[in-house]
Design a protein around this motif. Structure first.
Motif, PDB file in Angstrom:
ATOM      1  N   HIS A  57       0.876  -1.165  -0.029  1.00 13.55           N
ATOM      2  CA  HIS A  57      -0.062  -0.088  -0.061  1.00 13.55           C
ATOM      3  C   HIS A  57       0.900   1.353   0.188  1.00 13.55           C
ATOM      4  CE1 HIS A  57      -3.705  -2.371   0.866  1.00 13.55           C
ATOM      5  NE2 HIS A  57      -2.572  -3.228   1.646  1.00 13.55           N
ATOM      6  N   ALA A  58       1.013   1.761  -1.072  1.00 10.41           N
ATOM      7  CA  ALA A  58       2.168   3.014  -1.423  1.00 10.41           C
ATOM      8  C   ALA A  58       1.526   4.050  -1.000  1.00 10.41           C
ATOM      9  CB  ALA A  58       2.925   2.687  -2.776  1.00 10.41           C
ATOM     10  N   VAL A  59       0.389   4.213  -1.557  1.00 13.88           N
ATOM     11  CA  VAL A  59      -0.329   5.489  -1.443  1.00 13.88           C
ATOM     12  C   VAL A  59      -1.754   5.209  -1.145  1.00 13.88           C
ATOM     13  CG1 VAL A  59      -1.235   7.629  -2.593  1.00 13.88           C
ATOM     14  CG2 VAL A  59       1.137   6.847  -2.880  1.00 13.88           C
ATOM     15  N   ASN A  60      -2.350   5.859   0.050  1.00 13.76           N
ATOM     16  CA  ASN A  60      -3.718   5.561   0.570  1.00 13.76           C
ATOM     17  C   ASN A  60      -4.401   6.714   0.609  1.00 13.76           C
ATOM     18  OD1 ASN A  60      -2.836   2.709   1.077  1.00 13.76           O
ATOM     19  ND2 ASN A  60      -1.479   3.813   2.576  1.00 13.76           N
ATOM     20  N   GLY A  61      -5.237   6.897  -0.254  1.00 12.42           N
ATOM     21  CA  GLY A  61      -6.275   7.964  -0.528  1.00 12.42           C
ATOM     22  C   GLY A  61      -5.728   9.313  -0.185  1.00 12.42           C
ATOM     23  N   VAL A  62      -4.957   9.710  -0.983  1.00 14.04           N
ATOM     24  CA  VAL A  62      -4.274  11.048  -0.764  1.00 14.04           C
ATOM     25  C   VAL A  62      -5.139  12.137  -1.519  1.00 14.04           C
ATOM     26  CG1 VAL A  62      -2.326  12.582  -1.173  1.00 14.04           C
ATOM     27  CG2 VAL A  62      -2.213  10.445  -0.420  1.00 14.04           C
ATOM     28  N   SER A  63      -5.576  13.167  -0.817  1.00 14.04           N
ATOM     29  CA  SER A  63      -6.268  14.413  -1.484  1.00 14.04           C
ATOM     30  C   SER A  63      -5.579  15.432  -1.436  1.00 14.04           C
ATOM     31  CB  SER A  63      -7.778  14.340  -1.213  1.00 14.04           C
ATOM     32  OG  SER A  63      -8.145  13.148  -1.194  1.00 14.04           O
ATOM     33  N   PHE A  64      -5.520  16.357  -2.157  1.00 12.52           N
ATOM     34  CA  PHE A  64      -4.828  17.892  -2.016  1.00 12.52           C
ATOM     35  C   PHE A  64      -5.336  18.522  -3.365  1.00 12.52           C
ATOM     36  CE2 PHE A  64      -1.375  15.523  -3.536  1.00 12.52           C
ATOM     37  CZ  PHE A  64      -0.952  16.252  -4.693  1.00 12.52           C
ATOM     38  N   ALA A  65      -5.144  19.888  -3.262  1.00 13.58           N
ATOM     39  CA  ALA A  65      -5.235  20.875  -4.500  1.00 13.58           C
ATOM     40  C   ALA A  65      -4.151  21.710  -4.409  1.00 13.58           C
ATOM     41  CB  ALA A  65      -6.664  21.369  -4.329  1.00 13.58           C
ATOM     42  N   ILE A  66      -3.792  22.194  -5.592  1.00 19.85           N
ATOM     43  CA  ILE A  66      -2.557  23.061  -5.552  1.00 19.85           C
ATOM     44  C   ILE A  66      -3.129  24.625  -6.541  1.00 19.85           C
ATOM     45  CG2 ILE A  66      -0.108  23.787  -6.154  1.00 19.85           C
ATOM     46  CD1 ILE A  66       0.183  20.827  -6.167  1.00 19.85           C
ATOM     47  N   GLU A  67      -3.139  25.433  -5.870  1.00 14.15           N
ATOM     48  CA  GLU A  67      -3.791  26.703  -6.572  1.00 14.15           C
ATOM     49  C   GLU A  67      -2.607  27.109  -7.483  1.00 14.15           C
ATOM     50  OE1 GLU A  67      -6.610  28.114  -6.324  1.00 14.15           O
ATOM     51  OE2 GLU A  67      -7.347  26.776  -4.757  1.00 14.15           O
ATOM     52  N   LYS A  68      -3.061  27.706  -8.345  1.00 14.06           N
ATOM     53  CA  LYS A  68      -1.845  28.289  -9.409  1.00 14.06           C
ATOM     54  C   LYS A  68      -0.829  29.051  -8.663  1.00 14.06           C
ATOM     55  CE  LYS A  68      -1.481  29.839 -14.172  1.00 14.06           C
ATOM     56  NZ  LYS A  68      -0.430  28.862 -14.464  1.00 14.06           N
ATOM     57  N   GLY A  69       0.228  28.867  -9.232  1.00 21.59           N
ATOM     58  CA  GLY A  69       1.465  29.924  -8.602  1.00 21.59           C
ATOM     59  C   GLY A  69       1.924  29.404  -7.397  1.00 21.59           C
ATOM     60  N   LYS A  70       1.279  28.268  -6.785  1.00 23.12           N
ATOM     61  CA  LYS A  70       1.752  27.820  -5.431  1.00 23.12           C
ATOM     62  C   LYS A  70       2.716  26.778  -5.459  1.00 23.12           C
ATOM     63  CE  LYS A  70      -0.913  30.960  -3.054  1.00 23.12           C
ATOM     64  NZ  LYS A  70      -0.178  31.988  -2.339  1.00 23.12           N
ATOM     65  N   ILE A  71       3.569  26.800  -4.190  1.00 26.08           N
ATOM     66  CA  ILE A  71       4.303  25.445  -4.314  1.00 26.08           C
ATOM     67  C   ILE A  71       3.911  24.676  -2.962  1.00 26.08           C
ATOM     68  CG2 ILE A  71       6.857  24.565  -3.869  1.00 26.08           C
ATOM     69  CD1 ILE A  71       7.628  27.612  -4.733  1.00 26.08           C
ATOM     70  N   LEU A  72       3.543  23.440  -3.424  1.00 24.53           N
ATOM     71  CA  LEU A  72       3.159  22.634  -2.312  1.00 24.53           C
ATOM     72  C   LEU A  72       4.389  21.428  -1.984  1.00 24.53           C
ATOM     73  CD1 LEU A  72       0.902  21.431  -0.436  1.00 24.53           C
ATOM     74  CD2 LEU A  72       0.436  19.707  -2.237  1.00 24.53           C
ATOM     75  N   GLY A  73       4.649  21.651  -0.763  1.00 20.48           N
ATOM     76  CA  GLY A  73       5.657  20.661  -0.320  1.00 20.48           C
ATOM     77  C   GLY A  73       5.167  19.249   0.105  1.00 20.48           C
ATOM     78  N   VAL A  74       5.909  18.301  -0.165  1.00 24.64           N
ATOM     79  CA  VAL A  74       5.535  16.957   0.489  1.00 24.64           C
ATOM     80  C   VAL A  74       6.671  16.517   1.343  1.00 24.64           C
ATOM     81  CG1 VAL A  74       4.763  14.615   0.118  1.00 24.64           C
ATOM     82  CG2 VAL A  74       4.014  16.515  -1.472  1.00 24.64           C
ATOM     83  N   VAL A  75       6.501  16.080   2.416  1.00 29.58           N
ATOM     84  CA  VAL A  75       7.587  15.804   3.307  1.00 29.58           C
ATOM     85  C   VAL A  75       7.182  14.364   3.956  1.00 29.58           C
ATOM     86  CG1 VAL A  75       6.795  16.913   5.509  1.00 29.58           C
ATOM     87  CG2 VAL A  75       9.513  16.413   5.004  1.00 29.58           C
ATOM     88  N   GLY A  76       8.400  13.504   4.117  1.00 30.07           N
ATOM     89  CA  GLY A  76       7.822  12.326   4.773  1.00 30.07           C
ATOM     90  C   GLY A  76       9.309  11.571   4.638  1.00 30.07           C
ATOM     91  N   GLU A  77       9.231  10.386   5.497  1.00 33.88           N
ATOM     92  CA  GLU A  77      10.486   9.726   5.416  1.00 33.88           C
ATOM     93  C   GLU A  77      10.619   8.617   4.366  1.00 33.88           C
ATOM     94  OE1 GLU A  77      11.660   8.483   9.843  1.00 33.88           O
ATOM     95  OE2 GLU A  77       9.480   8.515   9.738  1.00 33.88           O
ATOM     96  N   SER A  78      11.660   7.942   3.977  1.00 32.99           N
ATOM     97  CA  SER A  78      11.793   7.198   2.817  1.00 32.99           C
ATOM     98  C   SER A  78      10.418   5.983   3.043  1.00 32.99           C
ATOM     99  CB  SER A  78      13.144   6.570   2.771  1.00 32.99           C
ATOM    100  OG  SER A  78      13.446   5.962   3.842  1.00 32.99           O
ATOM    101  N   GLY A  79       9.964   5.591   1.794  1.00 37.36           N
ATOM    102  CA  GLY A  79       9.005   4.795   1.942  1.00 37.36           C
ATOM    103  C   GLY A  79       7.891   5.195   2.447  1.00 37.36           C
ATOM    104  N   CYS A  80       7.479   6.411   2.611  1.00 40.74           N
ATOM    105  CA  CYS A  80       6.047   6.980   2.825  1.00 40.74           C
ATOM    106  C   CYS A  80       5.080   7.292   1.725  1.00 40.74           C
ATOM    107  CB  CYS A  80       6.450   8.348   3.524  1.00 40.74           C
ATOM    108  SG  CYS A  80       6.713   9.722   2.568  1.00 40.74           S
ATOM    109  N   GLY A  81       5.852   7.076   0.501  1.00 45.92           N
ATOM    110  CA  GLY A  81       4.911   7.187  -0.890  1.00 45.92           C
ATOM    111  C   GLY A  81       4.884   8.388  -1.355  1.00 45.92           C
ATOM    112  N   LYS A  82       6.030   9.268  -1.038  1.00 42.07           N
ATOM    113  CA  LYS A  82       5.702  10.611  -1.759  1.00 42.07           C
ATOM    114  C   LYS A  82       6.449  10.612  -3.120  1.00 42.07           C
ATOM    115  CE  LYS A  82      10.145  12.024   0.820  1.00 42.07           C
ATOM    116  NZ  LYS A  82      10.797  10.801   1.290  1.00 42.07           N
TER     117      LYS A  82
END
Lengths: 397, 617, 317, 330, 319
Positions: free
Chosen positions: E28-53
């Motif tokens: 189960h690498a990614v489990n129901g991830v939801s998000f939205a990125i507005e135009k011109g924004k930077i969304l960071g994704v952080v997590g340890e190795s193997g978290c599915g990022k």
């Protein structure tokens, strides 16, 4: 592809290669062989030169002195006997014109003169023949020399150029038919390189394309390719070679090298396919391939522009290994009578030497020439492929 | 954290010792043991008199005489089986004499009826196929049973052609039985009459002279019906006969071992005939035989050996080496080793060899080596002058002398026509006046020009079939070179023997290299090669069909030796030479080298039942 | 694990079928019958022989019947060139000599070349390594045939002459351990010399690969001696490729060394096979090919299992 | 710092490699001291020679293609390791000096159990019997916070997670109670949470057993977290050495300063601002400039920097800088 | 409308085996991830190795096929587009990879690599390709002369610049940067971050910035998604993470990060236990086993991602 080659040439690997003295010497040797190949292809040595009788049978190379019995034999059979026979012909002039031994021809003398020389020589011959074994009769040496001189009178002296050519042909002696071992060995270079290059190129291409496709697409393509090469590798390669060559021996293609090519390619593509498949599977995971995919490139483009060129070093290494394989297998196949037909090759020379009992009678010229000519080529390629492997190995300093 | 006193010595772990020490020990042990055993072996040989003979093959195909066709089949099976007639061992030229018979068959006046009397107390080998495993006595029915087997196609007989068209009612029997569901051996044949257990008659359709020779051929050897039925297909590998040796075992690919038959009937080594009253030899070479001690065992009961090991060699090098190591009692000298053993010019064995006690024996073979044309070929066949000239020209271009020199150490006999030396009809002279013996290039060119192809221009390529193996490839190349001198281009097809046979059978080979070894010492055997009705797929591979020739052949077939017959032979020979369906010929002389310890060996290839006369010290 | 084995076997069935078909098709490029019948056969004999051998049937029918025989392990078919002998008998006779030639050869070659490879890898870059590699390459550059021809000439003939009695047989074979060295040691040695170059290079490459691993550095930093590192740490890891190579070679033991067998007159599988091919003895070749490929498949599966034994990381699924 | 005799004293360590492009000096005149119980950080960017330094101390560099200059000294308790016998080195390695590597995934032999590998080290260096060794090894595993050590003892490396494996590597290093621990980027391959575990573990161990540690890293955060003193390396040379507080507070070498500034700082004040950077590239070891090695990238570059190489100043025993114009701000 | 909207994205990798190659288990690498990125924004994704990022990033550009969920780009659902339909979308979405060494074809000059992309997508007429590429190289700060060099002749930072140039060559609107600076040295890292910042402004880019380094995320992004075992545990704006973080895991990540200032030394947060196996997910909160605040509810039930304030969502029962 050209840029890929250039890249290859400028790479760290090539730099390492250029610093490797052994590899450079090997390359030099290979270049010499290639030059000979080109020369042979330009007809510098023709098939005719290889099949022509150029001297006495089973003569030793490097102009080593023969034993008296052999000398007597040579003098008697190579000129005296044919001339004597020609003189008895209904049309002696025409018949004498046919008496040739390599570049030697019957001396331009009147028939009566020749007849005289022949009868003189035969007189000496009879005296010599009284001895049971000339090798053990040193007292007959002067007679023998006289006999040789007399028979030599039958022969037109050679021009300087002809003598040079004759000496070159006689350099490594002659085989049981009196054909030049040196020329045959040289011609065999062409045959070996031709077989080696053709089969290696074709096998590497087949192997690389199938392997890359299998590794890249995975799934059914992979299953099929793996199935195909498992099938071919499950039959011992020598057996497959022999069976394929056997199958061809019924067809009309056997005069050409086609059966040999097919037999070799059928077995040789497997190794390349296997390594290229593995490498492709590795490369597929690499980010630049993924980058190519995000750039929207099609599979074929990615495969041929981004994946295959990066297996070029494997292909190169495989190429040189297969070349060796082809040259060595050719020898075995020809020995079994299933390989090269109707032109000389090292395999045929070794076969002839074996059949003639050359080894047993201590006549090592033919087998020696074939072995040595082959040895240096194979050694050079061995060293080169070693150096290539080292050069492309990132861990190697 | 506590610190510990330091330790300096390091003991190896179990894994380490396992690898490091066992490896070494195993290696030493293997090699050491091997050498030890290897050295012991040389002394470990069996007792009794054993002869080590060899054959240049991977082994015979079969030991069933009717299935056999090759010399190898012959040699391997004749150790076990016996024929009605055989050839006298020491006498030359070879002479037929009775073997299983009390005397030579008596022949009726018209030459058509042969009467036979079998020796008594001839027993088959003890074998499980017989009741109680005891071999029973040989009877007349066995002889006919054995002949009938040659007609049974399910036996894959190779020698039916020998009996075809000769015995009364036998051809009809052949047709009838092979078409029937089951081959009935009990069905009588008109020409085969059993009088009693030891007397029988054969009635021939014509007075075929060769019939006696056929009875000395191994295909007609007598086999017991019990064994055939007991072993079925396995019979080919379980021979049971009346011979001096019993089959012991067959190590496929290596050797066949025979052992002395303890129940062998009373056969004795030939008596010394002594000189004729006028002091002349009773047969040529008698004094030499005497000198070689061939009569020392005279009168002794045969066989003299306890065991014979017949070893097979595909490569000639190992065979030669084994002879040199005295592991073989004799060897034929491979052409390639000739100069090692002989002074080539004089064909005398070298000092080193004779010092070892090695004796040399040259034996001329009834040998015909030739090139043949397919007379039905569009370009090279045909009986018109043009095509004849082409063939004659080709014949004149081939230099047999050079071939003889290069491959046969100048030891072969080159002769014209198909009749080998030693047989009636063989040309005495160096060359027939009208022969087309090469190399005579001026004449060849003339003929070629006369045929309309000056310098070979316009002549199609000559497709040349020759079998692979031995030095055939080299010889083919030489001939190609010879023909190139008159402008005839050659396309060499180096094929295996099966393909060659196939090409000949289908008349697809325009030009081919073959050899014929006489089945019996009569030129009739060679002349039948050109008999029209024997065209391919039979023995006439040339597909030569000249009515005149055919008529002459039909005549000589039923003639016994006579000057008239010889004249006919010569006429037929000259016809073949003139029409040139065949280019030739060459006959080999086999050189034998024989170790001192092998006694009584007088090499011959005319017959092969001589191992029973051999002896060893 | 059983699921794994069964799956692998099932997957290899098409491979097996293809091999049998391939061999059949290749062989049938030539008509064997004229060769079998000899010189004076009539068309009638020819036809009946074809019929008897079953060559008149369509290829697919022949294929199915061959498969049928193989599946039933029915090798009672008669040989074409040796009447009275079944293929099974021939194979049974040929296997022991082959194995007694090739098995010792394999063991000896492996032992010698693994040791050399190990030393060479450890002395990597020094003159010893360079010399060993050079000799390996040198040895590989000479044709097998030349080794055999000269091996036989020098080993059995000249040596025998020198010693005054035969040390190695020139030709031939006798079963039994007491005869082994006499008949087979020389071929074994030649085979070792020939294959040593390849194996040494392969094993050296494997070892060199291992010397570059981090765990070797760890072991050194633990204070392990060179010998320990070589024989314990490295060899154990290198066992995986070593085993693969040896296992893959195992089925080839049965083929034996075709050239060695023919030259030294050892009646092994290679010899039999080569003779059968050249004499168009189809049943022998076909049965042999199928047995061989079966063994090959088994050995590949066995390799995977051994893998799991030697490498704790590998789990069969 | 109390003036205890140094445990390790590296003097003018110069190490070179033979490559296909000729010989190259990887580190030059590196000198530093480590006292018992002290953590010395060596920091620098990739290729600056920090790993070569640690491996030279352990004498783990491949002998065929590397060489230690004959003037170099590595005095460990008075013994010069730079040129000592391999057998002496063997008795020291893993025993008195131990090492931890960057890649826990590959540093352990995959085909032997954890227990076997610990046992091996103990077997070499202690006179304990089998049972004692086993107990000690299990104890060691426990001391590096490995849960269920008895069970782990029998397991293979691949059955352990990355952080766990690194702890096994540490246990392996510490099992003979070394006086000096060389940690070569021990946390680089690990996630932050595991890095935190390992760092606290090392800190704790140092406190417990007074082991000296040489910690090699490129992460200034790690240095700041646990080191006592710092050596900054650049292009094979030490450019600055100081105790950790003063280095971070008052970097004297322009490189150190720039390095510190290029770390993104937390807090809204710095959010999405441009980071100060060091322009240019680290010079290749094959084409080192003649003067100061940092000259091309240095904002304070002067003629003198191009002309002659600066030497390591000797401001005090604790603070050295290799610069003609050291920064002096407070 | 957000430029990119991901809803309920799920990715399971299948492990096959057995006689009939059945699916044995799923990662189960990614489990129901939801998000939205507005135009011109930077969304960071952080997590340890193997978290599915990284998997998340590849799913969005369709380098991997998703098991379930939806990715919308400019309102268009791209989750099931065919290869040809994907082409036009690909032009607008690009990726920058972690390993600068592996992300360039070693057999192609860097110029050729970029030109190939420009030519393939026919961004500009053939004649202008060279100028276009020159301009791109100038923008990322690589000397135009270096175009004919091969990747191995560049340093890591430069290679990363080339990678960036290649992504920008198709004028994308959205860039997924998968750990673009993790393999770089600190000083180079700063250079590349600055460059990305500049380019973002110049090209009006929207970004998904994947990293394991909270420091970098905090500095660079507008907001951050904290992932653990394929789940999003918290999404928060990057103004002052130290102060704003609510989820115990986010706090633990912050606490484990050493600060590059010896005067601010603190006891690092040490999390006990291990990340659960992705083969069989725990029933409740994936972080429950290591959480200090864990309750029974945590173990039983996965907490929903609740919006605490605008742009700050947390999945935790205890917050």
């Amino acid at each position: 592809m050209i840029s890929s080659l250039r890249r290859l040439f400028e790479s760290r690997a090539a730099r390492k290669l250029r610093r490797d003295n052994g590899a450079l010497v090997a390359l030099l040797v290979i270049c010499v062989y290639l030059l000979v190949t080109i020369a042979v292809m330009c007809n510098a040595i023709s098939l005719n030169d290889c099949s022509q009788v150029i001297g006495p049978k089973s003569a030793a190379g490097f102009f080593l002195k023969e034993l008296p019995e052999r000398r007597f034999e040579i003098a008697r059979t190579s000129m005296l006997k044919p001339v004597a026979r020609a003189l008895q012909n209904s049309d002696p002039t025409a018949a004498l014109a046919d008496v040739k031994l390599g570049r030697w021809a019957v001396a331009d003398k009147r028939l009566t003169q020749l007849q005289k020389i022949v009868s003189d020589a035969i007189a000496i011959q009879h005296e010599l023949e009284k001895s049971e074994n000339l090798d053990q009769a040193p007292e007959l040496e002067p007679k023998l020399v006289e006999f040789e001189r007399k028979t030599a009178e039958l022969i037109e002296p050679l021009s300087r150029w002809d003598r040079l050519a004759q000496n070159a042909a006689m350099l490594l002696g002659t085989d049981a038919q009196g054909r030049s071992i040196f020329f045959r060995a040289l011609y065999s270079i062409k045959v070996a390189i031709q077989i080696g290059v053709v089969t290696a190129v074709v096998s590497v291409l087949i192997g690389a394309i199938l392997g890359a496709a299998a590794g890249f697409f995975g799934g059914w393509v992979d299953h099929c390719v793996v199935w195909l090469y498992t099938t071919f590798s499950s039959i011992p390669s020598l057996v497959l070679l022999v069976v394929i060559a056997y199958a061809f021996s019924a067809s009309d293609a056997k005069e050409t090298l086609l059966p040999v090519y097919v037999a070799f390619c059928a077995t040789f593509w497997i190794g390349t396919c296997r390594v290229v498949r593995g490498e492709t599977m590795k490369l597929k995971q690499l980010e630049y391939v993924q980058a190519a995919r995000t750039a929207g490139f099609g599979s074929a483009r990615i495969l041929f522009r981004h994946v295959l060129p990066n297996t070029a070093h494997l292909m190169l290494i495989n190429f040189s290994l297969l070349l060796i394989g082809a040259i060595k297998s050719e020898v075995i196949l020809s020995y079994l009578g299933l390989g090269v037909q109707s032109q000389p090759s090292w395999g045929i020379m070794i076969r002839d030497a074996g059949n003639n009992g050359d080894v047993m009678s201590g006549f090592f010229w033919q087998i020696g020439a074939a072995t040595f000519f082959m040895f240096f080529l194979v050694l050079a390629f061995n060293i080169l492929s070693d150096a290539l492997q080292d050069a492309f190995d990132p861990k190697h300093l | 954290m506590p610190r510990y006193s330091r330790k300096t010595d390091q003991r190896p772990s179990p894994w380490e010792s396992l690898v490091a020490y066992t490896t070494l020990r195993a290696l030493v042990a293997v090699v050491g043991l091997a050498f030890l055993v290897g050295c012991d072996r040389a002394t470990a040989t069996g007792s009794g008199k054993v002869a080590h003979l060899s054959m240049a093959t991977a082994g015979p195909n079969t030991l069933d005489p009717v299935q056999g066709s090759t010399q190898y089949d012959n040699r391997a099976s004749i150790m076990v089986y016996q024929t009605l007639l055989h050839y006298e061992y020491l006498k030359r030229p070879v002479t037929l004499s009775p073997l299983l018979l009390t005397q030579l068959p008596t022949i009726s006046e018209d030459g058509k009826v042969y009467r036979f009397e079998l020796k008594r107390n001839v027993f088959f080998h003890d074998d499980p196929c017989f009741p109680d495993g005891k071999g029973r006595e040989l009877v007349a029915a066995d002889v006919f049973y054995s002949l009938k087997r040659m007609a049974d196609e399910s036996n894959l007989p190779k020698g039916w052609w020998l009996l075809k068209d000769s015995i009364e009612g036998f051809d009809a029997y052949y047709e009838q039985q092979n078409d029937a569901d089951e081959f009935d051996y009990d069905m009588p044949v008109a020409g085969m009459k059993v009088m009693d257990d030891h007397h029988f008659e054969v009635h021939l359709t014509e007075p075929f002279y060769r019939f006696s020779y056929v009875l000395a051929m191994f295909q007609t050897a007598v086999v017991p019906r019990e064994a055939v039925e007991f072993y079925g297909k396995k019979f080919a590998r379980h021979p049971v006969g009346t011979g001096p040796f019993r089959f012991k075992r067959w190590d496929t690919g290596i050797q066949i071992v025979y052992e002395k038959n303890p129940n062998y009937w009373e056969e004795y080594y030939p008596e010394d005939p002594g000189l004729e009253e006028d002091g002349s030899e009773p047969y040529p070479g008698y004094l030499k035989d005497k000198k070689l001690g061939f009569y020392e065992d005279a009168g002794k009961r045969l066989p003299l050996l306890d065991r014979v090991e017949l070893e097979f060699f595909v490569q000639s090098q190992p065979k030669w080496l084994k002879f040199r190591n005295r592991e073989l009692d004799y060897t034929t000298v491979p052409a390639e080793n000739f100069e090692e053993a002989y002074v080539k010019r004089t064909a005398q064995v070298r000092q080193a060899f004779s010092d070892e006690g090695i004796r040399s024996h040259p034996e001329p073979l009834l040998d015909l080596i030739y090139y043949g044309f397919n007379m039905e070929d569009r370009d090279f066949g045909g009986y018109d002058d043009t095509h004849k000239w082409i063939r004659q020209a080709i014949s004149l271009a081939i230099d047999w002398d050079e071939r003889n020199e290069a491959f046969y150490n100048d030891l072969c006999l080159i002769y014209d026509g198909p009749i080998p030396a030693g047989l009636d009809g063989h040309p005495d002279a160096h060359a027939l006046p009208h022969a087309y013996r090469g190399a005579d290039l001026p004449r060849a060119r003339q003929l070629l020009a006369k045929a309309g192809y000056p310098g070979g221009k316009g002549l199609p390529k000559l497709v040349f079939f020759t079998s692979r193996g031995g030095r055939n490839a080299e010889m083919a190349e030489m001939s190609k070179r010879h023909l190139a001198r008159i402008g005839v281009r050659v396309d060499i097809r180096l094929v295996d023997f099966a393909t060659l046979s196939d090409a000949l059978r289908n008349r697809r080979a325009p030009f081919f290299a073959l050899a014929w070894g006489s089945d019996y010492p009569d030129a009739e055997n060679n002349l039948q090669l050109f008999y029209g009705p024997y065209k391919s797929p039979s023995s006439n591979s040339f597909n030569y069909d000249q009515p005149e020739y055919n008529a002459m052949y039909e005549r000589i077939r039923v003639m016994s030796p006579s000057p008239e017959r010889t004249r006919l032979y010569e006429q037929m020979r000259d016809m073949v030479v003139e029409d040139a369906p065949m280019i030739g010929s060459m006959g080999r002389t086999r050189y034998y080298l024989i170790h001192k310890h092998l006694k009584n060996f007088k090499p011959t290839e005319a017959f092969f039942n001589w191992p029973k006369y051999l002896n060893v010290n | 694990m059983w699921a794994y084995i069964i799956r692998r076997v099932v997957y290899n069935i098409p491979v097996f079928l293809a091999i049998v078909l391939l061999v059949m098709v290749l062989l049938r490029q030539q008509d064997p019958v004229p060769g079998l019948l000899g010189k004076n056969a009539t068309q009638k004999e020819y036809d009946s022989k074809r019929k008897e051998l079953g060559l008149d049937r369509p290829l697919m029918v022949q294929y199915v019947s061959l498969l049928n025989q193989i599946v039933r392990f029915d090798f009672k078919q008669e040989m074409w060139t040796q009447p009275g002998m079944t293929v099974g008998e021939q194979l049974r006779k040929a296997i022991p000599p082959s194995l007694s030639l090739t098995l010792p050869a394999l063991v000896l070659t492996s032992l010698v070349s693994i040791s050399i490879g190990l030393f060479s890898a450890f002395a990597r870059g020094r003159w010893l390594d360079k010399a060993l590699v050079f000799f390996a390459v040198l040895g590989m550059s000479v044709s097998f045939l030349v080794y055999i021809i000269f091996g036989q000439y020098l080993g059995s003939y000249q040596l025998g002459q020198l010693a005054g009695r035969p040390i190695f047989a020139i030709h031939g074979y006798e079963p039994g351990l007491e005869h082994w060295a006499y008949y087979l040691l020389l071929p074994v040695l030649i085979s070792v010399v020939v294959s040593m170059g390849y194996d040494t290079r392969f094993y050296r490459a494997v070892m060199v690969e291992e010397t570059g691993r981090d765990y070797i550095t760890t072991a050194r930093s633990k204070g392990a001696s060179t010998a320990k590192i070589m024989f314990v740490h490295m060899l154990r890891n290198a066992m995986i490729p070593i085993i693969t190579r040896i296992m893959i070679t195992l089925p080839f033991l049965v083929t034996g060394s075709i050239l060695l067998e023919t030259f030294f007159g050892i009646p092994g599988m290679g010899n039999v096979l080569l003779t059968a091919i050249l004499n168009s003895d189809f049943p022998v070749v076909e049965v042999f090919a199928s047995i061989f490929s079966g063994m090959f498949i088994v050995s590949i599966i066995a390799t995977d299992i051994l893998y799991a034994v030697f490498d704790p990381r590998v789990r069969l699924q | 710092m109390p003036s205890v005799a140094p445990l390790l004293e590296v003097k003018d360590l110069t190490v070179g490699f033979r490559t296909d492009r000729g010989d190259v000096t990887a580190i030059e005149d590196v000198s530093f001291q480590v006292r018992p119980g002290e953590i010395l950080g060596i920091v620098g960017e990739s290729g600056c020679g920090k790993s070569v330094t640690s491996r030279s101390i352990m004498r783990l560099l491949p002998e065929q293609n590397s060489f230690i200059d004959h003037r170099s000294e590595i005095l460990f308790n008075g013994v010069n390791l730079a040129h000592t016998d391999e057998s002496v080195m063997r008795s020291i390695r893993g025993n008195r000096i131990a090492m931890i590597f960057q890649e826990p995934m590959t540093a352990l032999n995959p085909v032997f159990t954890i227990g076997w590998q610990l046992d091996e080290a103990l077997k070499y260096h202690t006179p304990m019997n089998k049972l004692q060794r086993r107990e000690h090894a299990i104890e060691m595993l426990r001391s590096v916070d490995i849960p269920h050590p008895r069970q782990r003892y029998c397991e293979y490396p691949h059955q352990l997670s990355g952080g766990m494996r690194q702890r096994v590597v540490i246990a392996l290093a510490l099992c003979c109670g070394p006086e000096l621990l060389l940690a070569d980027e021990p946390t680089t391959a690990l996630d932050v949470t595991i890095q935190a575990q390992i760092l606290s573990l090392m800190d704790e161990l140092r406190k417990k057993s007074d082991t000296a540690v040489v910690l090699i890293t490129h992460d200034l955060g790690v240095i700041a977290q646990i080191c006592d003193r710092v050596v900054v390396m650049y292009a094979g040379q030490i450019v600055e050495t100081a105790d950790v507080e003063s280095l971070f507070a008052r970097p004297q070498h322009p490189y150190t300063k720039a390095l510190l500034e290029s770390i993104p700082l937390p807090g809204p004040a710095h959010h999405q601002t441009r980071l100060p950077t060091i322009d240019g590239l680290v010079p290749s070891l094959f084409e080192l400039p003649s003067g100061c090695r940092f000259q091309d990238r240095c904002p304070y570059q002067d003629e003198q920097c191009v002309r002659e190489p600066p030497s390591l100043s000797q401001e005090s025993n604790l603070r050295k800088v290799r610069c003609f114009f050291p920064i002096n701000e407070s | 409308m957000p430029l990119v909207e991901v809803s309920n994205l799920v990715k399971h990798f299948l492990v096959r085996g057995g006689v009939f190659n059945r699916v044995l288990r799923q990662v189960h690498a990614v489990n129901g991830v939801s998000f939205a990125i507005e135009k011109g924004k930077i969304l960071g994704v952080v997590g340890e190795s193997g978290c599915g990022k990284s998997t998340l990033g590849k799913l969005i550009v369709r380098l991997l096929d998703m098991t379930a969920g939806k990715v919308q780009f400019r309102g268009q659902d791209i989750s099931h587009l065919s290869a040809s339909e994907l082409m036009s979308v690909r032009r607008k979405m690009q990726m920058i990879f972690q390993d600068p060494h592996a992300s360039l074809n070693p057999r192609m000059t860097v110029g050729a690599a970029v030109r190939e992309v420009v030519a393939f997508h026919k961004i500009v007429p053939k004649r202008e390709i060279r100028d276009e590429v020159d301009a791109l190289f100038a923008k990322v700060g690589i000397h135009t002369d270096s175009q004919e060099k091969y990747p191995h002749e560049f340093s890591g930072g430069q290679k990363q610049r080339v990678g960036i140039a290649r992504s920008l060559a198709v004028n994308p609107e959205f860039i997924i940067a998968d750990e673009p600076v993790s393999a770089l040295d600190v000083s180079i890292q700063a250079q590349v971050l600055n460059l990305l910042m500049d380019l973002k402004d110049e090209f009006d880019l929207t970004m998904l910035f994947i990293s394991h380094d909270l420091k970098v995320i905090d500095h660079f992004c507008d907001s951050v998604l904290v992932m653990y075992l394929g789940f999003v545990l918290e999404e928060l704006p990057c103004r002052d993470i130290q102060a704003d973080a609510l989820h115990p895991y986010t706090k633990a990540l912050l606490g484990a990060n050493p600060v590059a200032d010896p005067t601010q030394r603190h006891e690092l947060t040490v999390l006990a236990g291990e990340v659960p196996s992705p083969y069989d997910l725990p029933r409740g909160c994936p972080f429950a086993a290591r959480c200090e605040l864990v309750t029974n509810q945590c173990r039983q039930e996965m907490p929903p991602l609740v919006e605490k304030e605008s742009g700050h969502r947390v999945a935790c029962w205890e917050v």
